[in-house]
Design a protein around this motif. Structure first.
Motif, PDB file in Angstrom:
ATOM      1  N   TYR A  57      -4.384   5.233  -6.466  1.00  0.00           N
ATOM      2  CA  TYR A  57      -5.851   6.084  -6.394  1.00  0.00           C
ATOM      3  C   TYR A  57      -5.349   7.765  -5.275  1.00  0.00           C
ATOM      4  CZ  TYR A  57      -9.792   7.979  -4.429  1.00  0.00           C
ATOM      5  OH  TYR A  57     -11.574   8.882  -3.872  1.00  0.00           O
ATOM      6  N   ASP A  58      -4.668   7.054  -4.045  1.00  0.00           N
ATOM      7  CA  ASP A  58      -4.515   8.091  -3.348  1.00  0.00           C
ATOM      8  C   ASP A  58      -3.155   8.714  -4.184  1.00  0.00           C
ATOM      9  OD1 ASP A  58      -5.729   7.033  -1.402  1.00  0.00           O
ATOM     10  OD2 ASP A  58      -4.002   5.889  -0.389  1.00  0.00           O
ATOM     11  N   ARG A  59      -2.123   8.020  -5.065  1.00  0.00           N
ATOM     12  CA  ARG A  59      -1.068   9.514  -5.574  1.00  0.00           C
ATOM     13  C   ARG A  59      -1.882  10.432  -6.705  1.00  0.00           C
ATOM     14  NH1 ARG A  59       2.738   5.679  -8.729  1.00  0.00           N
ATOM     15  NH2 ARG A  59       2.469   4.201  -6.480  1.00  0.00           N
TER      16      ARG A  59
ATOM     17  N   ARG B 234      -6.774  -2.602   0.920  1.00  0.00           N
ATOM     18  CA  ARG B 234      -5.794  -0.459   1.568  1.00  0.00           C
ATOM     19  C   ARG B 234      -6.321  -0.569   2.482  1.00  0.00           C
ATOM     20  NH1 ARG B 234      -2.180   0.002  -2.722  1.00  0.00           N
ATOM     21  NH2 ARG B 234      -2.353  -1.291  -4.353  1.00  0.00           N
TER      22      ARG B 234
ATOM     23  N   THR C 211      -9.598   3.343  -0.319  1.00  0.00           N
ATOM     24  CA  THR C 211      -8.522   4.002   0.609  1.00  0.00           C
ATOM     25  C   THR C 211      -8.336   4.069   2.119  1.00  0.00           C
ATOM     26  OG1 THR C 211      -7.554   5.654   0.067  1.00  0.00           O
ATOM     27  CG2 THR C 211      -7.353   3.806  -1.189  1.00  0.00           C
TER      28      THR C 211
ATOM     29  N   ARG D  55      -4.407   0.297   5.682  1.00  0.00           N
ATOM     30  CA  ARG D  55      -5.064   1.745   6.225  1.00  0.00           C
ATOM     31  C   ARG D  55      -5.266   2.254   8.346  1.00  0.00           C
ATOM     32  NH1 ARG D  55      -2.709   6.088   6.860  1.00  0.00           N
ATOM     33  NH2 ARG D  55      -3.436   8.578   6.338  1.00  0.00           N
TER      34      ARG D  55
ATOM     35  N   MET E 243      -9.484  -2.133  -3.165  1.00  0.00           N
ATOM     36  CA  MET E 243      -9.764  -0.882  -2.404  1.00  0.00           C
ATOM     37  C   MET E 243      -9.958  -1.469  -1.063  1.00  0.00           C
ATOM     38  SD  MET E 243      -9.649   1.937  -4.180  1.00  0.00           S
ATOM     39  CE  MET E 243     -10.296   3.286  -3.704  1.00  0.00           C
TER      40      MET E 243
ATOM     41  N   ASP F 189      -8.263   9.986   8.950  1.00  0.00           N
ATOM     42  CA  ASP F 189      -7.154  10.922   9.436  1.00  0.00           C
ATOM     43  C   ASP F 189      -8.465  11.728  10.182  1.00  0.00           C
ATOM     44  OD1 ASP F 189      -4.972   9.381   9.137  1.00  0.00           O
ATOM     45  OD2 ASP F 189      -5.218  11.271   7.453  1.00  0.00           O
TER      46      ASP F 189
ATOM     47  N   GLU G  65      -5.830  16.899  -2.551  1.00  0.00           N
ATOM     48  CA  GLU G  65      -6.145  16.304  -0.990  1.00  0.00           C
ATOM     49  C   GLU G  65      -4.886  17.625   0.274  1.00  0.00           C
ATOM     50  OE1 GLU G  65      -8.208  14.388   0.677  1.00  0.00           O
ATOM     51  OE2 GLU G  65      -9.566  13.875  -1.017  1.00  0.00           O
TER      52      GLU G  65
ATOM     53  N   MET H  75      -4.511  11.473  -5.925  1.00  0.00           N
ATOM     54  CA  MET H  75      -5.440  12.739  -5.520  1.00  0.00           C
ATOM     55  C   MET H  75      -4.721  13.145  -4.772  1.00  0.00           C
ATOM     56  SD  MET H  75      -8.899  11.691  -5.410  1.00  0.00           S
ATOM     57  CE  MET H  75     -10.023  12.301  -3.881  1.00  0.00           C
ATOM     58  N   ARG H  76      -2.998  13.024  -4.597  1.00  0.00           N
ATOM     59  CA  ARG H  76      -2.083  13.439  -3.643  1.00  0.00           C
ATOM     60  C   ARG H  76      -2.399  14.750  -3.253  1.00  0.00           C
ATOM     61  NH1 ARG H  76       3.283  12.096  -4.794  1.00  0.00           N
ATOM     62  NH2 ARG H  76       3.442  13.185  -6.384  1.00  0.00           N
TER      63      ARG H  76
ATOM     64  N   ARG I  47      -9.366   7.913   2.901  1.00  0.00           N
ATOM     65  CA  ARG I  47      -8.867   8.731   3.010  1.00  0.00           C
ATOM     66  C   ARG I  47      -9.769   9.541   4.151  1.00  0.00           C
ATOM     67  NH1 ARG I  47      -4.683  10.217  -0.367  1.00  0.00           N
ATOM     68  NH2 ARG I  47      -4.876  11.632   1.188  1.00  0.00           N
TER      69      ARG I  47
END
Ligand SMILES: C[S@@+](CC[C@H](N)C(=O)[O-])C[C@H]1O[C@@H](n2cnc3c(N)ncnc32)[C@H](O)[C@@H]1O
Length: 215
Positions: free
Chosen positions: A9-11, A69, A43, A73, A66, A48, A17, A13-14, A45
């Protein structure tokens, strides 16, 4: 969502994002105050971007892959957020217990949008904020036609993600007053998920009585 989809997922969306998503998240979350619930936190996002001085933060994520993760995080960031497995349509919180509900890229995947929004409204205090970023049915007919064609297969591979929802209209119908909404393209997103609405809706009167601006 499969373990594989959670892992990539994070990759996946990279780029989106970097060019759009992170800035949208930062702008929408910066002003939050009080008790905040994030639904379908994925995950993590958004982690932050929450103000450090919230009274409380609850992150709900029903998918175990999910959620694992998300938990990792939150731990890495030293977050004191409480993590739960509540699905959007059965939130395990009392009525009127949050000042804001955050919902980013989630209403595409829930089984019943109206029911999920009713739950979010229930747990919000009067005047509370629903903060959203959601991809929607394209306003370009040719792209919308592709979304309709591809939706059945996409749902199978992408965790029940629907391509053709008109989520901004559903938010208005659910008893929210849309205070701020922007419709634009998420740069570097796949064309079928590129058109996005993002903004803030306020818990208003009875469902069906309130309508936001059409877009
Ligand atoms: C595309 S991901 C978005 C994750 C995160 N909100 C973000 O902005 O990156 C969709 C998320 O919605 C969650 N989801 C799917 N069905 C849900 C439901 N019924 N209730 C709550 N979350 C759900 C998925 O497990 C997944 O984490």
């Amino acid at each position: 969502m499969s373990r594989f989809m959670a892992a990539i997922y994070d990759r996946f969306m990279r780029d989106m994002e970097a060019l759009s998503g992170a800035a949208w998240r930062a702008a929408l979350l910066a002003d939050l105050r009080g008790d905040v619930l994030e639904v379908g936190a994925g995950t993590g996002r958004n982690l932050d971007h929450y103000p450090a001085d919230l009274a409380s933060l609850v992150l709900s994520e029903p998918d175990p892959h999910m959620r694992a993760r998300l938990t990792k995080r939150a731990h890495e960031l030293g977050s004191s957020a409480r993590i739960t497995d509540w699905p959007a349509d059965a939130l395990g919180a009392p009525d009127a217990s949050f000042d804001a509900v955050v919902c980013t890229l989630v209403l595409c995947s829930v089984p019943d949008v109206a029911r999920a929004l009713a739950e979010m409204r229930r747990v919000l205090r009067p005047g509370g904020k629903l903060v959203f970023i959601e991809h929607v049915l394209s306003s370009r007919p040719s792209r919308a036609a592709w979304q309709r064609r591809l939706e059945p297969a996409w749902r199978l591979v992408a965790g029940n993600c629907h391509l053709c929802r008109e989520t901004d209209a559903r938010i208005g119908e659910a008893g929210f007053e849309i205070a701020d909404i922007t419709r634009e393209s998420a740069r570097k997103a796949l064309p079928i998920v590129r058109e996005v609405v993002r903004g803030v809706a306020i818990r208003g009167g009875e469902p069906g009585a309130a309508r936001g601006p059409s877009s």
